[in-house]
Design a protein around this motif. Structure first.
Motif, short mmCIF file in Angstrom:
data_model
loop_
_atom_site.label_atom_id
_atom_site.label_comp_id
_atom_site.label_asym_id
_atom_site.label_seq_id
_atom_site.Cartn_x
_atom_site.Cartn_y
_atom_site.Cartn_z
N ASP A 476 -18.40 -4.88 38.59
CA ASP A 476 -19.50 -3.95 38.29
C ASP A 476 -19.71 -2.94 39.41
N LEU A 477 -19.19 -3.23 40.60
CA LEU A 477 -19.41 -2.35 41.74
C LEU A 477 -18.11 -1.80 42.32
N THR A 478 -17.01 -1.99 41.61
CA THR A 478 -15.70 -1.60 42.12
C THR A 478 -15.04 -0.58 41.19
N ASN A 479 -14.52 0.50 41.77
CA ASN A 479 -13.80 1.48 40.97
C ASN A 479 -13.15 2.51 41.87
N VAL A 480 -12.27 3.29 41.28
CA VAL A 480 -11.64 4.43 41.96
C VAL A 480 -12.16 5.69 41.29
N PHE A 481 -12.76 6.58 42.10
CA PHE A 481 -13.33 7.82 41.57
C PHE A 481 -12.50 8.99 42.06
N GLU A 482 -12.02 9.81 41.12
CA GLU A 482 -11.20 10.97 41.46
C GLU A 482 -11.93 12.25 41.07
N TYR A 483 -11.84 13.23 41.96
CA TYR A 483 -12.60 14.47 41.82
C TYR A 483 -11.65 15.63 42.09
N ASP A 484 -11.53 16.55 41.13
CA ASP A 484 -10.61 17.67 41.26
C ASP A 484 -11.33 18.95 40.86
N THR A 512 -14.93 28.28 37.74
CA THR A 512 -14.88 26.91 38.26
C THR A 512 -14.31 25.98 37.21
N HIS A 513 -13.38 25.14 37.64
CA HIS A 513 -12.78 24.14 36.75
C HIS A 513 -12.87 22.79 37.46
N LEU A 514 -13.66 21.86 36.90
CA LEU A 514 -13.93 20.57 37.54
C LEU A 514 -13.57 19.43 36.61
N ASN A 515 -12.85 18.44 37.15
CA ASN A 515 -12.54 17.22 36.41
C ASN A 515 -12.85 16.01 37.30
N THR A 516 -13.52 15.01 36.72
CA THR A 516 -13.76 13.74 37.42
C THR A 516 -13.24 12.60 36.56
N ASP A 522 -11.56 4.43 33.05
CA ASP A 522 -11.03 5.58 32.33
C ASP A 522 -12.14 6.46 31.76
N GLU A 523 -13.24 6.63 32.52
CA GLU A 523 -14.33 7.53 32.12
C GLU A 523 -14.06 8.90 32.71
N LYS A 524 -13.93 9.91 31.83
CA LYS A 524 -13.59 11.27 32.25
C LYS A 524 -14.75 12.21 32.01
#
Length: 793
Positions: A476-484, A512-516, A522-524
């Motif tokens: 519940d507290l672990t994940n990898v977050f990617e920000y572009d 501006t073009h943002l993706n998280t 797999d939440e985009k």
């Protein structure tokens, strides 16, 4: 025929003889010599050798000495003198010089140091702390005594219109959303991902530019404006440098070395810095559940101990007199140690103690930071301001952090537990920028250019619980977050500047073009938008003493990684903060009118401003099982109208007073779900600095700061009143400076906030305490005082 030819031949021969005789009498005279220091005999490079006319006392020709102190120049003058000079040395003049065979050999020219001139140069550099320009104010940091040994954040807190709270959050005229630049460009060193600005010390900063209404030339990021920190880069010819040593209590030790070598083609510059500092904080929190009457309190001490290193290397290569190529690199490295010890207590509805436990934390982290830049500047020959500038900038930041937490029950209900966290953070940012400035004449100027910024971030965060003798990952507290995020921009401005009136207008377009991505789940989330950001500035000079300025700009604040990442630190697991991946950018329209008065020994500046912000980002607190959770949300609009006053008065040579007052009233309109957040409130802040020149060449400085309490969207923040002191003495003929600084002299700077809602209330208090620092700096470079900026190319 033969007689006629012979006569002609002799006439020509006579003319040639007369001509040769005239040339022998009126030809060029070569003057040579070597300039050295008196006593030591060290050669003085780049000293000025002037040939002047005795009748007019004006210069005829001149040159500068080479690295070995030698010089050679020629003149056709007859009634002349020769003067040899160098900043920080006494001048030497030669009259009644008689050439021998067309040459004058001065031999060794010895120059003695001029202590009085050194002192005058230093004092001249201290005359003005703040300069007003059409679209910005320039704050000269180097003359701020109380910032000795301070970090850049502490320096910013002494800049007019700027406030920095204990948590390191920067606000401009009471509003956050400030974009902080270094040398006019975004930098990893200014991000929230590590110790923001922690590796930059006051000794490295030349000036701070405060831009409340930036023109379209600047990046549109930052709803309340831009703060540009300009790092020193020496350009005096020859070998120059400075060294600084600082120490203090609590432990705050640093060493800095700046070296510069300037030749005709190259300017090599470097800065080395290393240090260790401790930042202790006393922290107190109370959470109350107003539904059942229970509460959780915590009192503890947190440390942020940092060992840091900073290296800047670079070179300017002068291809020719109109083209310069610059290559520079910056490496910073931090080693963090963050121990903390907190006492928790749980109370029931009758205020009876239910349980008590101690929570200890051991956190270690390393933060490598890299930055490199390639810059090319071309100056066109037709006008000194006609130029083309291209830069490519790369920034990289990493964090490798591990934390261990242990709860030990002291009384009552069992609270024993063990947790640990792991963080692997990586960020890369690339900025490509092209600027072109074209003056059409002395009054009309055009600017145009573009910028492309790519930002790529990955944050790998894991929490593990110690269960049945082994660590187990908490999903519940672990994940990898990617920000572009990618931002492309183009701008154009036009300016007219006459003798009394000037105007500058422009527009900037940004896409501006943002993706998280939350990788494990797999939440985009994606956003793409294009905006126009117009700006306009005008000024009118009524007299030499009275002028006015007005400006308008549109700005944006784009949510960053820390706003969007939904995961949080569990240092205090009853007060946590998490991001919001759905957060939208906020936009601000800013208007300002400023009047500037110079009245004898006083200078006064008065501003009226208005900001209208939509999609305002606010931290909203919720409450769940005694845990207060903070998350940013878009909450309606904000209208802020304010006045600001800056004044400086020097009634006598030994005393100067400077003041900065700011007041604004804001109207909030907004809602979240069924909760309405409409209210009206005000806030104000003030700074008063007194600088006194005392006997024995000692300067004393005292700066008082006041920040009023103000209402927030869910509660209130308390007022703050604190005092900084400083003293400085010049030694070693003005080249050396000894400083002492006391920040928060009465340990009165406390950050208190209170949140009051229908179902819960919370109180938090944080205090850093008094800091005392001692510093010594020494400038060297052929006898020049370190504050002097000598002849430039």
């Amino acid at each position: 025929m033969h007689l006629k030819f012979t006569s002609t031949f002799y006439v020509l021969l006579f003319v040639l003889m007369i001509t040769e005789l005239g040339l022998a009498q009126d030809g060029e005279i070569e003057i040579t010599g070597t300039v050295v220091e008196k006593g030591g005999g060290q050669p003085i490079a780049f000293a000025t050798v002037l040939v002047g006319d005795k009748a007019t006392q004006k210069g005829i020709t001149g040159t500068t000495t080479l690295d070995d102190g030698s010089f050679s120049l020629k003149t056709e003058a007859r009634n002349f003198f020769v003067e040899v000079s160098f900043i920080g040395f006494e001048k030497k003049r030669f009259d009644d010089l008689v050439p021998a065979n067309g040459k004058i050999a001065l031999g060794k020219v010895e120059l003695g140091q001029d202590a009085q001139q050194l002192s005058e140069v230093v004092v001249a550099g201290e005359v003005s702390r703040t300069q007003f320009k059409l679209d910005k104010r320039v704050f000269n940091v180097g003359k701020d005594i109380s910032s000795t040994g301070a970090s850049a954040l502490e320096v910013l807190n002494n800049v007019p219109s700027v406030n920095v709270n204990i948590e390191g959050q920067i606000s401009l005229r009471g509003s956050q959303g400030v974009q902080v630049l270094i040398n006019g460009k975004p930098s990893i060193l200014t991000g929230e991902g590590g110790n923001a600005l922690g590796t930059i010390t006051s000794d490295m900063i030349e000036r701070v530019e405060v831009i409340t209404n930036p023109s379209a030339k600047y990046d549109a990021e930052g709803t309340s404006g831009i703060i540009n920190i300009v790092i020193k880069k020496e350009e005096r010819e020859g070998l120059n440098g400075s060294i600084s040593l600082n120490t203090g209590s609590p432990d705050n030790h640093s060493f800095g070395l700046s070296l510069n070598r300037r030749t005709e083609r190259f300017n090599l510059f470097s800065q080395l810095g290393a240090g260790y500092r401790e930042l202790p904080s006393d922290v107190e929190n109370v959470n109350r559940d107003l539904t059942d009457g229970t509460s959780i309190s915590s009192v503890g001490e947190e440390f942020r101990n940092e060992e840091f290193y900073n290296v800047i290397l670079g070179t300017d290569y002068y291809i020719n007199e109109n083209n310069v190529l610059t290559l520079s690199g910056n490496f910073a490295y931090e080693i963090e140690d963050q121990p903390s010890n907190t006492n928790f207590k749980a109370w029931d509805a009758n205020d009876e103690l239910v349980s008590e436990w101690e929570r200890t934390e051991t956190t270690e982290a390393t933060n490598p930071k890299y930055q490199y830049e390639l810059q090319y500047k071309s100056d066109f020959k037709d006008h000194e301001d006609h130029d083309l500038l291209f830069s490519a900038l790369g920034n990289f930041f990493g964090k490798d952090q591990s934390s261990d937490f242990e709860d030990l029950t002291v009384f009552g209900e069992d609270r024993d537990g063990v947790q640990r966290t792991r963080t692997e953070f990586k960020e890369a940012e690339y900025t490509f920028k092209l600027d072109y400035t074209r003056p059409f004449n002395e009054e009309w100027t055009m600017e145009t250019g573009g910028q492309y910024v790519m930002n790529d971030v990955s944050n790998d965060y894991e929490v593990e619980d110690f269960v049945l003798g082994e660590y187990q990952s908490n999903p519940d507290l672990t994940n990898v977050f990617e920000y572009d995020q990618k931002v492309m921009a183009f701008y154009g401005t036009a300016a007219y500047e006459g003798n009394k009136w000037g105007i500058k207008a422009g527009v900037r377009a940004e896409q501006t073009h943002l993706n998280t991505l939350l990788k494990n789940t797999d939440e985009k989330n994606g956003q793409k938008y294009t905006n126009l950001f117009p700006s306009a500035h005008t000024s009118y000079k009524f007299t030499d003493q009275v002028s006015m300025q007005a400006g308008y700009s549109r700005r944006v604040y784009r949510p960053d990684l820390w706003d969007l990442n939904p995961f949080f630190n569990i240092r205090n697991n009853f007060n946590i903060r998490k991001g919001n991946p759905s957060l939208q950018p906020e936009f601000t329209d800013s208007y300002e009118i400023t009047s500037i008065y110079v009245l004898g020994k006083a200078s006064l500046n008065f501003s009226v401003y208005h900001r209208y912000t939509t999609e305002v980002i606010e931290s909203i607190y919720t409450f769940d099982d005694d845990v207060k959770i903070s998350s940013p949300e878009n909450i309606g609009t904000n209208k802020a109208t304010g006045v600001e006053f800056n004044g400086k008065y020097s009634p006598v040579k030994w005393f100067t007073a400077t003041t900065d007052l700011n007041y604004n009233r804001f109207v909030r309109d907004g809602s979240l779900g069924e909760q309405v957040f409409d209210f009206t409130a005000d806030r104000w802040s003030g700074k008063l600095m007194a600088k006194i020149k005392m006997p024995a060449d000692i300067d004393f400085e005292a700066t008082g700061n006041y920040q009023s309490g103000y209402e927030t969207i869910q509660g209130r923040t308390s007022e703050n009143l604190f005092l900084d002191l400083g003293a400085r003495k010049k030694i070693l003929k003005g080249k050396g400076v000894v400083n002492i600084g006391v920040r928060d002299a009465f340990a009165s700077r406390v950050n208190e906030t209170e949140t009051i809602q229908e179902d819960f209330s919370s109180y938090s208090r944080r205090q850093r305490g008094r800091f005392i620092t001692f510093g010594f700096s020494y400038g060297f470079g052929k006898g020049e005082a370190m504050e002097y900026s000598g002849r430039r190319r």
